[in-house]
Structure formats: C-alpha cells, structure tokens
Design a protein around this motif. Sequence first.
Motif, short mmCIF file in Angstrom:
data_model
loop_
_atom_site.label_atom_id
_atom_site.label_comp_id
_atom_site.label_asym_id
_atom_site.label_seq_id
_atom_site.Cartn_x
_atom_site.Cartn_y
_atom_site.Cartn_z
N THR A 35 0.81 -1.23 0.00
CA THR A 35 0.00 0.00 0.00
C THR A 35 0.84 1.28 0.00
O THR A 35 0.31 2.36 -0.28
CB THR A 35 -0.95 0.04 1.22
N ILE B 254 -0.56 4.82 -1.68
CA ILE B 254 -0.96 5.89 -0.75
C ILE B 254 -0.15 7.16 -1.02
O ILE B 254 -0.69 8.26 -1.11
CB ILE B 254 -0.78 5.44 0.72
N TRP B 255 1.18 7.01 -1.22
CA TRP B 255 2.03 8.20 -1.35
C TRP B 255 2.06 8.76 -2.76
O TRP B 255 2.10 9.96 -2.96
CB TRP B 255 3.46 7.89 -0.88
N LYS C 294 -1.96 8.73 -4.11
CA LYS C 294 -2.79 9.51 -3.16
C LYS C 294 -4.09 8.81 -2.82
O LYS C 294 -5.13 9.45 -2.61
CB LYS C 294 -3.09 10.92 -3.71
N TRP C 295 -4.05 7.48 -2.79
CA TRP C 295 -5.24 6.74 -2.40
C TRP C 295 -5.41 6.83 -0.88
O TRP C 295 -4.43 6.93 -0.14
CB TRP C 295 -5.10 5.27 -2.78
N SER C 296 -6.66 6.70 -0.43
CA SER C 296 -6.90 6.58 1.01
C SER C 296 -6.35 5.23 1.46
O SER C 296 -6.21 4.29 0.67
CB SER C 296 -8.40 6.64 1.30
N LYS C 297 -6.06 5.14 2.76
CA LYS C 297 -5.55 3.89 3.30
C LYS C 297 -6.57 2.76 3.08
O LYS C 297 -6.20 1.63 2.75
CB LYS C 297 -5.23 4.04 4.79
N ALA D 203 -6.45 1.66 -0.55
CA ALA D 203 -5.19 0.95 -0.81
C ALA D 203 -5.21 -0.45 -0.18
O ALA D 203 -4.78 -1.42 -0.80
CB ALA D 203 -4.01 1.76 -0.28
#
Length: 246
Positions: free
Chosen positions: A105, A109-110, A113-116, A119
């Motif tokens: 993930t 995420i980084w 830019k997905w939400s946790k 991801a």
Amino acid sequence: MNTQEVVIVAENVQKWYGKFQVLRGVSLTVHRGEVVVIMGPSGSGKSTLIRTFNALEEHQQGRIEIDGIALTDDLRNIDAVRKDVGMVFQQFNLFPHLTVLDNITLAPIWVRKWSKAKANEVAMQLLERVGILEQAQKYPGQLSGGQQQRVAIARALAMQPKVMLFDEPTSALDPEMVREVLETMKTLAADGMTMVVVTHEVGFAREVADRVIFMDTGVIVEEATPTNFFQNPTQERTRKFLSQIL
Ligand code: ADP
Ligand code: MG
C-alpha cells in the motif's frame, strides 16, 4: 485487446557506463497485451535495457517512449512513466520493516494519493490474486522466497501499471519455488498484462511469450516467435547460447 496499440517504443537506444558502451543501438516495440521474453548471456545488457524503460538507468542516445510519453530529461515525464511501469527484480527488494500489506500500500498511498482504506482493499485483492492472502500481516522475512516474490509482484500491480518488467524474477529462488512464481506470471499474462521478462526459463518462454529476443554484447541478435527461436534459430550466437541452456 488491441494488439496494434504500442506500449513501449525503443529506437536505437545507446548507453555507456563510462567508456564502456553497454547498449549499442537497441530497437524494440512492444504492443499492448504482448509478452516479450529477453534472453542472452550474462553481461549482454538485458538488465540495463529494461531499466532504461523506467529510467532507473539513463540512456544517452536514441528514443524511448512508454505509452506515448517520451523518456527525456524532463522529470515530470520520468515520474509519469514510473507510475505506469511496474518492476520486479531478482532480489524482491521488499521493505523488511514493513508488513506485506504495508509494502503493497505504500506507493499507492504516497504516489497515487489513495486513502488507506482503498489501498488496503486493493492490496487484499491482489494478495488473493497471487495466492497469499493469509500472509498480509507478516513481515517479508517470515515468508519463503517464492512468497516474497509474489508480494513483489502484487506490490508492482498495486500501482495499476500499464506494463510490467521482470528482471530474472526466479533466478534467486530455490527450485521448488520457481513454479509458483511462473504460474503467477502466467496468470498475469493471460489476463492481458503487457510484460517484458528477462528470464532463462525456457518453459515459460515457450508457453507464454509472444516473442523471444536474444541479446548479446548490447545488441538484439535475434527476435522470433518462441517456436522459431527454439527450433530454428537463424544466428550462430543464438544457437551457441541455446546449446548451453537447453
Ligand atoms: P545482463 O543483465 O545481461 O547480465 P547488465 O545489463 O547487467 O547485463 O550489464 C551489462 C554490462 O554492463 C556488464 O558488462 C556489466 O558489468 C556492465 N554494468 C552493469 N551495470 C553497470 C554499472 N552500474 N556500472 C558499470 N558497468 C555496469
Ligand atoms: Mg541482468
């Protein structure tokens, strides 16, 4: 699947390490959904070539385009291309201090830019796809080599790449683990992923590759369908190489 759509174009790619010319004019086109296997003796430039496809190595001459984006000095292009090119290495390169799930993930995420939550959801689907869902909370060191390599594949897939590059993904594995990784790659190919695979696994090449490319001393010596490549190689250097591995 539109096989005419081009994903990778390399045209007369040349690269030097200092005074040593490692790539001496390599041209190659890979279409969407194609699986291209690259073979060749150690030191022939296979790793260097595929590493130029995501700018892990810089080329000095020639043109490389990934899904229509030219790899130039423009860092925006390099970032864009890296998002679209998944890479799997011989030595897994997982983060040892992160769980399997967090390994997968991290980049979504980084970088995406997905939400946790999103991801994690995608990561769990991918772990299921590569057959190790139950390992999600473990650390890489607690897994077998074959399992670690499947995590590495899932991690690359999490970025939803347009093409996957594999650099001898089974060379560091114990023999009994080679098959599970090749099976995972085979499934990926069957699902339509565009793949460039450096490997000496002849069975995989015969069964999965659309084309086999043979490199020696920084050039493509021969390019053929697997059947022609293994049964009727046209070049003496290819025949010599095949006599050593078959
Ligand atoms: P292959 O993957 O086919 O074994 P490589 O692309 O790793 O070949 O290497 C091709 C040649 O370039 C080899 O002679 C190798 O020693 C040389 N080489 C690879 N990486 C470097 C580097 N970072 N600096 C200098 N020479 C390198
Ligand atoms: Mg190599």
